[in-house]
Design a protein around this motif. Sequence first.
Motif, mmCIF file in Angstrom:
data_model
loop_
_atom_site.group_PDB
_atom_site.id
_atom_site.type_symbol
_atom_site.label_atom_id
_atom_site.label_comp_id
_atom_site.label_asym_id
_atom_site.label_seq_id
_atom_site.Cartn_x
_atom_site.Cartn_y
_atom_site.Cartn_z
ATOM 1 N N ASN A 169 0.561 2.861 -4.961
ATOM 2 C CA ASN A 169 0.990 2.015 -4.223
ATOM 3 C C ASN A 169 1.135 0.451 -5.153
ATOM 4 O O ASN A 169 0.414 -0.197 -5.935
ATOM 5 C CB ASN A 169 -0.159 2.167 -3.241
ATOM 6 C CG ASN A 169 -1.719 1.514 -3.495
ATOM 7 O OD1 ASN A 169 -1.949 2.127 -4.545
ATOM 8 N ND2 ASN A 169 -1.900 1.003 -2.454
ATOM 9 N N ARG A 170 1.699 -0.504 -4.430
ATOM 10 C CA ARG A 170 2.091 -1.314 -4.366
ATOM 11 C C ARG A 170 1.612 -2.679 -3.768
ATOM 12 O O ARG A 170 1.410 -2.885 -3.046
ATOM 13 C CB ARG A 170 3.148 -1.781 -5.059
ATOM 14 C CG ARG A 170 3.798 -1.113 -6.354
ATOM 15 C CD ARG A 170 5.665 -0.730 -6.204
ATOM 16 N NE ARG A 170 5.448 0.048 -4.587
ATOM 17 C CZ ARG A 170 7.311 -0.345 -4.108
ATOM 18 N NH1 ARG A 170 8.407 -0.635 -5.074
ATOM 19 N NH2 ARG A 170 7.472 0.031 -3.245
ATOM 20 N N ARG A 226 -7.848 9.582 -0.406
ATOM 21 C CA ARG A 226 -7.760 8.868 0.624
ATOM 22 C C ARG A 226 -8.735 8.947 1.572
ATOM 23 O O ARG A 226 -9.513 7.821 1.974
ATOM 24 C CB ARG A 226 -6.039 8.913 1.402
ATOM 25 C CG ARG A 226 -6.297 7.955 2.481
ATOM 26 C CD ARG A 226 -4.532 8.577 2.757
ATOM 27 N NE ARG A 226 -3.685 8.577 1.519
ATOM 28 C CZ ARG A 226 -2.968 7.240 1.563
ATOM 29 N NH1 ARG A 226 -2.931 6.401 2.132
ATOM 30 N NH2 ARG A 226 -1.739 7.328 0.667
ATOM 31 N N SER A 241 -5.164 0.805 0.548
ATOM 32 C CA SER A 241 -3.931 2.473 0.186
ATOM 33 C C SER A 241 -2.365 1.969 0.609
ATOM 34 O O SER A 241 -1.104 3.270 0.148
ATOM 35 C CB SER A 241 -4.358 3.781 1.201
ATOM 36 O OG SER A 241 -4.193 3.088 2.410
ATOM 37 N N LEU A 242 -1.883 0.841 0.972
ATOM 38 C CA LEU A 242 -1.105 1.187 1.382
ATOM 39 C C LEU A 242 0.490 0.355 0.730
ATOM 40 O O LEU A 242 -0.476 -0.104 -0.677
ATOM 41 C CB LEU A 242 -0.938 -0.797 2.244
ATOM 42 C CG LEU A 242 -1.986 -0.015 3.683
ATOM 43 C CD1 LEU A 242 -1.298 -1.595 4.741
ATOM 44 C CD2 LEU A 242 -1.514 0.829 5.187
ATOM 45 N N ASP A 243 1.082 0.462 1.195
ATOM 46 C CA ASP A 243 2.611 0.598 -0.447
ATOM 47 C C ASP A 243 2.966 -1.231 0.187
ATOM 48 O O ASP A 243 3.670 -0.753 1.302
ATOM 49 C CB ASP A 243 3.281 0.707 -0.450
ATOM 50 C CG ASP A 243 4.264 0.824 -2.120
ATOM 51 O OD1 ASP A 243 3.667 0.497 -3.155
ATOM 52 O OD2 ASP A 243 5.362 0.671 -1.281
#
Length: 276
Positions: A169-170, A226, A241-243
């Motif tokens: 995730n970026r 997660r 945890s978000l992209d």
Amino acid sequence: MRIFVTGAAGYIGTVVVRELIGAGHQVVGLTRSESGAQVLESLGAEVALGVLEDLDLLRSCAAATDGVIHLAFNHDFSNFAGSLATDLRAIEAIGEGLAGTGKPLVITAHANGKASEDAALSFIEQGVRALIVSLAPSVHGEGDKGFVPQLIRIAQERGSSAYIGDGTNRWPAIHRLDAAVLFRLAIESAPAGSRLDGVDDEGIPFSDIASVIGRRLDVPVVSIPREEAQAVFGFLGMVASLDLARSSEGTKELLDWKPIQHGLLADLEQGHYFTK
């Protein structure tokens, strides 16, 4: 231009003030403290001593200047709804001070801040050149107190630098000096209604950030599931945890904006994040 800047003595505000003055503008900076006033005076700015809740002050400062950059925000996560409400009222007051003038109002986007954005843009119909700058979640550089220092603190306390799952995730990022240039270009020339993306690194894999932190601290770099994110990262658990990859190509083309500072990973390698 004579520009009113809220949050002028803050982490981003100080470099925005320096950038504006360096380009020949005059600045009236809002700060709530005497120490902030001293910082602004040292930069060559005029000082408006007060708080965001003083709506008459905001209205009058906006009316007496050639445009406004609104940076101030109370990052109180224990009462974030209250912070958003204060922000909305401040934008409404500033907009009232600018109404009918054709002058610019540049605001900063915040999570769940749609009401503030809508309020700013509604002043376009009243003759205000209102627009929004949406900064990357990591605005890095010396003095950073945001997400990355929190990740470093957590890694120090736990003895390991973690990422979630495969860590692909970026996160986007921007150096605060490049952000300052963007705010200057925005108030100088961005069209009304613009939404400008303050992004340089469009999406750094979270595992890469964790790896640099781990190496600099000499602690293991570990993957966690997660479901453990909240326990490890606390309030950052969901964000980690978000992209969030974003592009700023449209903004760069519109304003001829060219970020020139270190990217986030290179900035981490400079060492200032790891000195006490």
